[in-house]
Design a protein around this motif. Structure first.
Motif, PDB file in Angstrom:
ATOM      1  N   LEU A 164       0.799  -1.201   0.031  1.00 39.28           N
ATOM      2  CA  LEU A 164       0.009   0.097   0.008  1.00 39.28           C
ATOM      3  C   LEU A 164       0.893   1.239   0.212  1.00 39.28           C
ATOM      4  O   LEU A 164       0.704   2.334  -0.716  1.00 39.28           O
ATOM      5  CB  LEU A 164      -0.981   0.156   1.355  1.00 39.28           C
ATOM      6  N   GLU A 165       1.980   1.223   0.839  1.00 36.55           N
ATOM      7  CA  GLU A 165       2.787   2.394   0.647  1.00 36.55           C
ATOM      8  C   GLU A 165       3.390   2.646  -0.675  1.00 36.55           C
ATOM      9  O   GLU A 165       3.253   3.842  -1.155  1.00 36.55           O
ATOM     10  CB  GLU A 165       3.984   2.107   1.618  1.00 36.55           C
ATOM     11  N   ILE A 166       3.769   1.534  -1.335  1.00 36.30           N
ATOM     12  CA  ILE A 166       4.360   1.705  -2.628  1.00 36.30           C
ATOM     13  C   ILE A 166       3.064   2.373  -3.514  1.00 36.30           C
ATOM     14  O   ILE A 166       3.409   3.180  -4.491  1.00 36.30           O
ATOM     15  CB  ILE A 166       4.877   0.269  -3.160  1.00 36.30           C
ATOM     16  N   LEU A 167       2.090   1.834  -3.717  1.00 33.81           N
ATOM     17  CA  LEU A 167       1.015   2.089  -4.550  1.00 33.81           C
ATOM     18  C   LEU A 167       0.290   3.422  -4.401  1.00 33.81           C
ATOM     19  O   LEU A 167       0.038   4.271  -5.010  1.00 33.81           O
ATOM     20  CB  LEU A 167      -0.009   0.907  -4.311  1.00 33.81           C
ATOM     21  N   LEU A 168       0.133   3.757  -2.908  1.00 32.10           N
ATOM     22  CA  LEU A 168      -0.494   4.953  -2.715  1.00 32.10           C
ATOM     23  C   LEU A 168       0.380   6.337  -2.392  1.00 32.10           C
ATOM     24  O   LEU A 168       0.095   7.392  -2.534  1.00 32.10           O
ATOM     25  CB  LEU A 168      -1.140   4.731  -1.363  1.00 32.10           C
ATOM     26  N   SER A 169       1.891   6.002  -2.262  1.00 38.80           N
ATOM     27  CA  SER A 169       2.732   7.296  -2.368  1.00 38.80           C
ATOM     28  C   SER A 169       2.931   7.607  -3.746  1.00 38.80           C
ATOM     29  O   SER A 169       3.204   8.633  -3.947  1.00 38.80           O
ATOM     30  CB  SER A 169       3.919   6.884  -1.544  1.00 38.80           C
ATOM     31  N   ALA A 170       2.739   6.632  -4.757  1.00 40.70           N
ATOM     32  CA  ALA A 170       3.118   7.068  -6.038  1.00 40.70           C
ATOM     33  C   ALA A 170       4.574   7.491  -6.329  1.00 40.70           C
ATOM     34  O   ALA A 170       4.746   8.414  -7.154  1.00 40.70           O
ATOM     35  CB  ALA A 170       2.114   7.928  -6.871  1.00 40.70           C
ATOM     36  N   ASN A 171       5.386   7.162  -5.356  1.00 36.77           N
ATOM     37  CA  ASN A 171       6.803   7.683  -5.330  1.00 36.77           C
ATOM     38  C   ASN A 171       7.835   6.790  -5.965  1.00 36.77           C
ATOM     39  O   ASN A 171       7.456   5.813  -6.163  1.00 36.77           O
ATOM     40  CB  ASN A 171       7.027   7.963  -3.767  1.00 36.77           C
ATOM     41  N   ASP A 172       8.998   7.394  -5.966  1.00 37.37           N
ATOM     42  CA  ASP A 172      10.335   6.602  -6.527  1.00 37.37           C
ATOM     43  C   ASP A 172      10.912   5.831  -5.386  1.00 37.37           C
ATOM     44  O   ASP A 172      10.957   6.407  -4.458  1.00 37.37           O
ATOM     45  CB  ASP A 172      11.218   7.454  -7.076  1.00 37.37           C
ATOM     46  N   PHE A 173      11.342   4.801  -5.427  1.00 39.13           N
ATOM     47  CA  PHE A 173      12.063   3.829  -4.729  1.00 39.13           C
ATOM     48  C   PHE A 173      13.482   3.254  -5.303  1.00 39.13           C
ATOM     49  O   PHE A 173      13.281   2.937  -6.570  1.00 39.13           O
ATOM     50  CB  PHE A 173      11.049   2.561  -4.236  1.00 39.13           C
ATOM     51  N   ASP A 174      14.435   3.823  -4.793  1.00 36.74           N
ATOM     52  CA  ASP A 174      15.852   3.669  -5.165  1.00 36.74           C
ATOM     53  C   ASP A 174      16.315   2.210  -4.870  1.00 36.74           C
ATOM     54  O   ASP A 174      15.311   1.517  -4.202  1.00 36.74           O
ATOM     55  CB  ASP A 174      16.975   4.517  -4.504  1.00 36.74           C
ATOM     56  N   GLY A 175      17.175   1.727  -5.442  1.00 36.06           N
ATOM     57  CA  GLY A 175      17.646   0.276  -5.493  1.00 36.06           C
ATOM     58  C   GLY A 175      17.704  -0.424  -4.029  1.00 36.06           C
ATOM     59  O   GLY A 175      17.430  -1.165  -3.708  1.00 36.06           O
ATOM     60  N   GLU A 176      18.466   0.663  -3.158  1.00 35.69           N
ATOM     61  CA  GLU A 176      18.558   0.141  -1.708  1.00 35.69           C
ATOM     62  C   GLU A 176      17.105  -0.041  -1.016  1.00 35.69           C
ATOM     63  O   GLU A 176      17.109  -0.768  -0.280  1.00 35.69           O
ATOM     64  CB  GLU A 176      19.548   1.312  -1.116  1.00 35.69           C
ATOM     65  N   LEU A 177      16.571   1.122  -0.920  1.00 37.16           N
ATOM     66  CA  LEU A 177      15.073   0.977  -0.535  1.00 37.16           C
ATOM     67  C   LEU A 177      14.309  -0.140  -1.041  1.00 37.16           C
ATOM     68  O   LEU A 177      13.618  -1.006  -0.353  1.00 37.16           O
ATOM     69  CB  LEU A 177      14.408   2.198  -0.637  1.00 37.16           C
ATOM     70  N   ALA A 178      14.524  -0.377  -2.290  1.00 36.04           N
ATOM     71  CA  ALA A 178      13.771  -1.631  -3.016  1.00 36.04           C
ATOM     72  C   ALA A 178      14.157  -2.920  -2.322  1.00 36.04           C
ATOM     73  O   ALA A 178      13.295  -3.767  -2.065  1.00 36.04           O
ATOM     74  CB  ALA A 178      13.812  -1.353  -4.525  1.00 36.04           C
ATOM     75  N   GLU A 179      15.586  -2.951  -2.188  1.00 37.91           N
ATOM     76  CA  GLU A 179      15.964  -3.972  -1.633  1.00 37.91           C
ATOM     77  C   GLU A 179      15.263  -4.494  -0.379  1.00 37.91           C
ATOM     78  O   GLU A 179      14.925  -5.579   0.090  1.00 37.91           O
ATOM     79  CB  GLU A 179      17.366  -4.124  -1.699  1.00 37.91           C
ATOM     80  N   ARG A 180      15.260  -3.479   0.494  1.00 36.57           N
ATOM     81  CA  ARG A 180      14.943  -3.505   1.833  1.00 36.57           C
ATOM     82  C   ARG A 180      13.410  -3.862   1.921  1.00 36.57           C
ATOM     83  O   ARG A 180      13.137  -4.720   2.849  1.00 36.57           O
ATOM     84  CB  ARG A 180      15.199  -2.230   2.693  1.00 36.57           C
ATOM     85  N   TYR A 181      12.639  -3.574   1.168  1.00 38.16           N
ATOM     86  CA  TYR A 181      11.397  -3.690   1.217  1.00 38.16           C
ATOM     87  C   TYR A 181      11.113  -5.138   0.275  1.00 38.16           C
ATOM     88  O   TYR A 181       9.984  -5.687   0.785  1.00 38.16           O
ATOM     89  CB  TYR A 181      10.558  -2.653   0.366  1.00 38.16           C
ATOM     90  N   GLY A 182      11.721  -5.656  -0.194  1.00 35.98           N
ATOM     91  CA  GLY A 182      11.524  -6.999  -1.108  1.00 35.98           C
ATOM     92  C   GLY A 182      10.918  -6.655  -2.356  1.00 35.98           C
ATOM     93  O   GLY A 182      10.601  -7.647  -3.120  1.00 35.98           O
ATOM     94  N   TYR A 183      10.980  -5.446  -3.009  1.00 29.20           N
ATOM     95  CA  TYR A 183      10.626  -4.990  -4.073  1.00 29.20           C
ATOM     96  C   TYR A 183      11.641  -5.837  -5.125  1.00 29.20           C
ATOM     97  O   TYR A 183      11.052  -6.092  -6.347  1.00 29.20           O
ATOM     98  CB  TYR A 183      10.527  -3.589  -4.220  1.00 29.20           C
ATOM     99  N   VAL A 184      12.965  -5.856  -4.597  1.00 28.00           N
ATOM    100  CA  VAL A 184      13.709  -6.412  -5.598  1.00 28.00           C
ATOM    101  C   VAL A 184      14.629  -7.334  -4.590  1.00 28.00           C
ATOM    102  O   VAL A 184      14.690  -7.258  -3.648  1.00 28.00           O
ATOM    103  CB  VAL A 184      14.832  -5.559  -6.084  1.00 28.00           C
ATOM    104  N   ASN A 185      15.010  -8.687  -5.257  1.00 30.11           N
ATOM    105  CA  ASN A 185      15.754  -9.494  -4.626  1.00 30.11           C
ATOM    106  C   ASN A 185      17.130  -8.796  -3.777  1.00 30.11           C
ATOM    107  O   ASN A 185      17.387  -9.023  -2.815  1.00 30.11           O
ATOM    108  CB  ASN A 185      16.082 -10.779  -5.442  1.00 30.11           C
ATOM    109  N   ARG A 186      17.855  -8.170  -4.623  1.00 25.96           N
ATOM    110  CA  ARG A 186      19.173  -7.702  -4.173  1.00 25.96           C
ATOM    111  C   ARG A 186      19.567  -6.267  -5.029  1.00 25.96           C
ATOM    112  O   ARG A 186      19.254  -6.160  -6.190  1.00 25.96           O
ATOM    113  CB  ARG A 186      20.247  -8.902  -4.566  1.00 25.96           C
TER     114      ARG A 186
END
Length: 292
Positions: A164-186
């Motif tokens: 919900l944070e990703i979808l509702l913020s409509a914001n950018d997530f850099d590689g480091e934060l995306a990794e921490r969230y599980g949006y990317v593997n690594r």
């Protein structure tokens, strides 16, 4: 692949390992031509029983896949012949991609937003350049509902709250934060990124394709959303983009440089804040919903 392919380049490093490079200047937008080429590619992959791994990358270091080409004519996609799933052509691509027997890897360097993020989410594994990857679902910023199923895929990947944070913020997530969230593997340092992805893909490509397919089937059974979750989301997208408020927001974004090389696309999450918000419209404002 068809000889008329313009937006995808396929390199068969070995019969078991393919690299697919997106190349649709100026910013790698996804439109009808790319959808058609992706469908041809998927058909080829579905019928090749030697492929163990497929890596998707971009020729543009700033854009993996920017997002859907909002200026394209929807009728051009609708006119494509029906795919095996029977769903909208973009959903057909994403569902078939997620269910390929081969392992699919997104090597994300640059921006992957909207439909670009949806594509990455439909692949099995996502690696991101720590310094150069940017992911996000920006649709709500323009008043639209994401149509390619990120609501279903993200919730299973990162959990309800972060989805919900990703979808509702409509914001950018850099590689480091995306990794921490599980949006990317690594997230991998950019200087090491290509070598890391290549070594990983080569390793997988040396394993038995039958065992790879069987492992994926078992993982798919407990992790992939049912196919019937996706069409209602696509229908909600088309409904949302026809609203006058959404069209006004999109018009403003085009005035700021949407779909052009420049600051707006590079920092789209921040650019959304420059929209002049139209008057508030209630949730029951759709035709027929406000009748008592």
């Amino acid at each position: 692949m068809t000889e008329n392919a313009r937006h995808l380049a396929v390199t068969k490093q070995t019969p078991a390992l393919w690299w697919v490079t997106f190349n649709n200047p100026p910013i790698n937008l996804i439109g009808p031509q790319m959808v058609a080429e992706l469908r041809d590619l998927l058909t080829e992959l579905e019928n090749d029983d030697l492929v163990a791994a497929v890596v998707f990358e971009s020729a543009d270091p700033d854009y993996f896949l920017a997002h859907w080409d909002i200026a394209s004519d929807p009728a051009e996609v609708d006119a494509l012949p029906p795919g095996p799933t029977g769903f909208h052509p973009w959903l057909d691509v994403l569902i078939r991609l997620s269910r390929l027997p081969a392992v699919t890897i997104s090597a994300i360097r640059g921006r992957a937003r909207g439909a670009g993020s949806e594509f990455a989410l439909a692949t099995d594994i996502r690696f991101a350049s720590r310094e150069k990857a940017v992911l996000g679902q920006f649709e709500l910023g323009t008043g639209a509902v994401p149509g390619g199923g990120p609501s279903s895929r993200l919730a299973r990947l990162v959990g309800r709250g972060r989805a919900l944070e990703i979808l509702l913020s409509a914001n950018d997530f850099d590689g480091e934060l995306a990794e921490r969230y599980g949006y990317v593997n690594r997230a991998v340092p950019d200087a090491e990124f290509r070598e890391f992805v290549d070594e990983f893909a080569v390793r997988i490509s040396r394993f038995d394709v039958r065992a790879i397919e069987e492992i994926k089937q078992y993982v798919n059974a407990v992790t992939l959303p049912p196919d019937d979750e996706f069409p209602p989301q696509m229908a909600a997208f088309w409904t949302s983009v026809t609203r006058p408020e959404t069209q006004d927001r999109a018009k403003q974004m085009f005035g700021l440089g949407l779909q052009e090389q420049g600051e707006t696309e590079l920092n789209l999450g921040a650019a959304l804040e420059r929209i002049v918000v139209p008057p508030a419209v209630g949730r029951r404002s759709e035709a027929g919903q406000d009748a008592e």
